[in-house]
Design a protein around this motif. Structure first.
Motif, mmCIF file in Angstrom:
data_model
loop_
_atom_site.group_PDB
_atom_site.id
_atom_site.type_symbol
_atom_site.label_atom_id
_atom_site.label_comp_id
_atom_site.label_asym_id
_atom_site.label_seq_id
_atom_site.Cartn_x
_atom_site.Cartn_y
_atom_site.Cartn_z
ATOM 1 N N UNK A 203 -14.921 24.364 7.162
ATOM 2 C CA UNK A 203 -15.555 23.437 6.765
ATOM 3 C C UNK A 203 -15.251 22.282 7.813
ATOM 4 N N UNK A 204 -16.352 21.780 8.797
ATOM 5 C CA UNK A 204 -16.775 21.176 10.196
ATOM 6 C C UNK A 204 -16.289 19.489 9.322
ATOM 7 N N UNK A 205 -15.225 19.120 10.550
ATOM 8 C CA UNK A 205 -15.194 17.750 10.472
ATOM 9 C C UNK A 205 -16.785 17.436 10.925
ATOM 10 N N UNK A 206 -17.526 17.288 11.193
ATOM 11 C CA UNK A 206 -18.701 16.389 10.862
ATOM 12 C C UNK A 206 -19.548 16.132 9.492
ATOM 13 N N UNK A 207 -19.340 17.814 9.034
ATOM 14 C CA UNK A 207 -19.750 17.831 7.537
ATOM 15 C C UNK A 207 -18.951 17.243 6.581
ATOM 16 N N UNK A 208 -17.339 16.586 6.781
ATOM 17 C CA UNK A 208 -16.484 15.980 6.300
ATOM 18 C C UNK A 208 -16.816 14.761 5.952
ATOM 19 N N UNK A 209 -17.317 14.518 7.352
ATOM 20 C CA UNK A 209 -16.817 12.455 7.510
ATOM 21 C C UNK A 209 -17.992 12.414 7.046
ATOM 22 N N UNK A 210 -19.065 12.604 7.501
ATOM 23 C CA UNK A 210 -20.191 12.357 6.479
ATOM 24 C C UNK A 210 -20.436 12.465 5.647
ATOM 25 N N UNK A 306 -16.058 9.339 16.011
ATOM 26 C CA UNK A 306 -16.072 10.822 16.607
ATOM 27 C C UNK A 306 -16.435 10.640 17.538
ATOM 28 N N UNK A 307 -15.283 11.662 18.250
ATOM 29 C CA UNK A 307 -15.082 11.512 19.726
ATOM 30 C C UNK A 307 -15.413 13.293 20.036
ATOM 31 N N UNK A 308 -14.787 14.148 19.538
ATOM 32 C CA UNK A 308 -15.458 15.747 19.775
ATOM 33 C C UNK A 308 -16.434 16.167 20.880
ATOM 34 N N UNK A 309 -16.007 16.657 22.059
ATOM 35 C CA UNK A 309 -17.414 17.409 22.883
ATOM 36 C C UNK A 309 -16.825 18.662 22.788
ATOM 37 N N UNK A 310 -17.941 18.886 22.734
ATOM 38 C CA UNK A 310 -17.436 20.698 23.344
ATOM 39 C C UNK A 310 -18.529 21.147 24.714
#
Length: 327
Positions: A203-210, A306-310
């Motif tokens: 489960x991705x970081x963004x889903x968890x954080x939100x 959040x500072x994730x960049x792909x």
């Protein structure tokens, strides 16, 4: 209506909210492809699940199709959506001599790699996810039919009878409810103690954080609004989490025009967040709509930065560099 006549309203604004790194990357891929190759650029399925975003890209020259056979013979690129595709899709594109660009979120690609590793190790694979979701179709499509069994509910987890109960692995869709998935995993681990899970949660970081911040605002809000599309899994999960976390009601809206203002009579506190494919402009639109009807006080509920960049696909980066060097 003057400010004095407007009823007071406390608006708890979730942070983080809206675009995640995978969505941001996918949209940039389409925009840069349009810049480099010119329109039309073809996109298989919605690049992300948001009508506002898709319509905006369509106006720039993106053409959205359901399947590759809808695309005429062309040198223009076709882009695969952020949700990922079965491996048969790029194989089909290659057979048609199509130029294709894969905008699959790297965190979804991680799950694809896990599935392939489990397959090499002859494990039965259980995928926790929702039937029919593009990400689930793409993940299951990495392996031969029948190699992956879908688990949607705790009932499925209790009833599954795998062929190799001592050689099992589980993976998940990246946009699930963290709590629901934990319940399912707990059942699988109780029934099959040797089951292998991901080294790092799927489960991705963004889903968890939100989901974590929506729990906080829901506990303080009469009603929670989630800005997002009805076919967006992560947005639907946010709505569900809000309802379970203390809000008397929670509503998924695509934009301000979807709000039923009659249902808000007597409401004194509202929570507001946005799914990972919803742009901030739509959040601002909802806040403005509330301000036109209420004397609004906005309180930001911030839980994590959040500072994730792909990075973008290498071939596209090189094309952009070539174009810029030629200017």
């Amino acid at each position: 209506m003057s400010a004095a006549e407007k009823p007071p309203l406390m608006l708890y604004l979730a942070a983080p909210r809206g675009f995640c790194a995978g969505v941001d990357r996918a949209i940039k891929i389409v925009e840069l492809a349009l810049k480099v190759y010119g329109p039309p650029v073809y996109v298989r399925h919605e690049i992300v699940h948001n009508k506002y975003v898709v319509d905006g890209l369509r106006r720039q020259g993106a053409v959205f199709v359901d399947e590759l056979d809808e695309i005429p013979q062309t040198d223009q690129p076709v882009i695969f959506s952020a949700h990922g595709v079965p491996k048969a899709v790029p194989e089909d594109a290659a057979a048609r001599n199509m130029l294709y660009i894969d905008a699959t979120c790297p965190l979804v690609s991680k799950v694809h790699k896990e599935a392939k590793i489990h397959r090499k190790r002859a494990r039965d694979i259980l995928l926790i996810g929702h039937k029919g979701h593009p990400e689930v179709i793409g993940t299951m499509g990495q392996l031969p039919q029948g190699a992956v069994t879908l688990i949607e509910t705790v009932a499925d987890a209790e009833s599954i009878r795998p062929q190799e109960p001592d050689n099992l692995a589980w993976i998940t869709q990246t946009t699930l409810s963290v709590d629901d998935t934990s319940d399912i995993v707990g059942i699988l681990q109780r029934r099959f103690p040797s089951i292998v899970g991901p080294h790092k949660e799927d489960i991705c970081y963004a889903t968890t954080n939100r989901q974590e911040v929506v729990k906080v605002i829901a506990a303080k809000s009469d009603v929670v609004f989630v800005v997002g599309a009805p076919n967006s899994s992560n947005s639907q999960r946010l709505r569900e989490v809000a309802e379970r976390s203390g809000a008397a009601a929670s509503h998924l809206v695509q934009r301000a025009a979807d709000i039923d203002w009659r249902a808000l009579e007597g409401v004194r506190s509202v929570g507001l967040t946005a799914g990972a494919s919803a742009p901030e402009v739509l959040v601002d639109e909802v806040i403005d709509a509330f301000r036109s009807r209420f004397d609004v006080t906005v309180e930001l509920e911030h839980t994590v930065d959040e500072d994730v960049v792909f990075t973008l696909p290498r071939a596209l980066r090189e094309k952009v560099a070539e174009m810029e060097a030629a200017v």
